[in-house]
Scaffold this active site. Structure first.
Site, short mmCIF file in Angstrom:
data_model
loop_
_atom_site.label_atom_id
_atom_site.label_comp_id
_atom_site.label_asym_id
_atom_site.label_seq_id
_atom_site.Cartn_x
_atom_site.Cartn_y
_atom_site.Cartn_z
CG ASP A 187 -1.94 1.02 1.28
OD1 ASP A 187 -2.39 1.46 0.21
OD2 ASP A 187 -2.34 1.42 2.40
CG HIS A 240 -5.07 7.99 3.65
ND1 HIS A 240 -4.10 8.52 2.85
CD2 HIS A 240 -5.45 6.84 3.05
CE1 HIS A 240 -3.89 7.73 1.81
NE2 HIS A 240 -4.71 6.69 1.90
N GLY A 260 -11.21 4.80 2.88
CA GLY A 260 -12.56 4.24 2.98
C GLY A 260 -13.23 4.45 4.33
P1 13P Z 1 -8.42 4.81 5.95
O1 13P Z 1 -7.33 4.65 6.97
O2 13P Z 1 -8.98 6.18 5.94
O3 13P Z 1 -9.44 3.77 6.07
O4 13P Z 1 -7.71 4.65 4.53
C1 13P Z 1 -7.01 3.48 4.24
C2 13P Z 1 -6.27 3.61 2.98
O5 13P Z 1 -6.66 4.29 2.06
C3 13P Z 1 -5.02 2.85 2.85
O6 13P Z 1 -4.37 3.11 1.66
#
Ligand code: 13P
Length: 288
Positions: free
Chosen positions: A85, A178, A210
């Site tokens: 990620d 995020h 998300g």
């Molecule tokens: P959140 O931590 O806001 O759920 O986002 C996760 C994300 O996009 C990881 O790349």
């Protein structure tokens, strides 16, 4: 089933108008909870690993060993991709070597020409090895491993330029952030998303951040081409809350409550419930 790349699951999701969840992992308990939930719900799933989480878990090889071991020992039959990620150029190369089945190269902080060149090189490597690759255009707001973005809206022309390199999926900023959304957050820019999808066609689009996006916005984003949604903070919040409640109720002082397997059990159950809730909203249940 051994690890798969994310191409087939995302192509199916885009065609079927649902989204596959990427849930970030931070330790053994999270990984096990996510895999067991995906199996129970017969949903494909993507395990996301940030560079910081990779370091915490003793490096990418340890992560690959742990996930491969679990797929076998838990008898997981649904498609699972292990995905870096927000990878740096160097991190992406390390994960490719360590055995990840999918990587994200986040070149959004580079000038577009440099993002283009680096993404292009990594697309070549991934194609040769059969891995999927996510690229990013327009930085996603909030903080992720110390990198703070401002929640930009990506330029649809730049999105097309990167998509045409042959990436598997594209993360494009559409006002998403995020972490927890501020009270005055104006919401996702569906105008931008619509324009990006018009330029990129069948390309599965990725929605980062998300956590905390209202369900109706999630559904609308899926209808406009989002096929992968990343969730991390919401799992962190429920894990911390459940662990705190266990300790505050004094349960760690009863019987063998101090046993780490017991101490972490409520948090692990909370992650399972959260992943289930998200998979139901994203529509990926039964799609394995
Ligand atoms: P959140 O931590 O806001 O759920 O986002 C996760 C994300 O996009 C990881 O790349």
């Amino acid at each position: 089933m051994p690890l798969v790349n994310a191409k087939e699951m995302l192509t199916k999701a885009k065609a079927g108008h649902y989204a596959v969840g990427q849930f970030n992992i931070n330790n053994l308990e999270w990984t096990k909870a996510i895999l067991l939930t995906a199996e129970e719900l017969k949903s494909p799933v993507i395990l996301g690993v940030s560079e910081g989480a990779g370091k915490y878990m003793c490096g990418y090889k340890t992560v690959v060993g742990m996930v491969n071991g679990m797929l076998e020992e838990l008898g997981i039959t649904v498609p699972v991709a292990l995905h870096l990620d927000h990878g740096s150029y160097e991190g992406a190369k390390k994960c490719i070597e360590a055995g990840f089945s999918s990587i994200m190269f986040d070149g959004s902080h580079y000038p577009i020409e440099e993002n283009f060149e680096k993404t292009k090189e990594l697309v070549g490597i991934c194609n040769k090895l059969g891995l999927s690759i996510e690229a990013e255009v327009g930085s996603i707001g909030g903080e992720e491993d110390g990198v703070v973005g401002m929640g930009e809206c990506a330029d649809p022309e730049e999105c097309k330029m990167i998509a045409d390199l042959g990436v598997t999926m594209l993360a494009a900023g559409i006002g998403n952030i995020h972490g927890v959304y501020p009270e005055n957050w104006p919401g996702l820019s569906f105008e931008t998303l619509d324009a990006i999808q018009a330029k990129t066609g069948d390309m599965p689009l990725v929605l980062h951040g998300g956590t905390g996006i209202p369900d109706d916005m999630i559904m609308k984003a899926i209808s406009l081409g989002v096929s992968k949604i990343n969730v991390n903070t919401e799992c962190q919040l429920v894990f911390a809350e459940a662990t705190r409640a266990y300790i505050e109720a004094g349960k760690d002082k009863q019987g063998k409550g101090f046993d780490p397997r017991k101490l972490l059990a409520p948090g692990t159950e909370a992650i399972k419930a959260k992943v289930k809730e998200k998979m139901e909203i994203f529509g990926s249940v039964g799609k394995a």
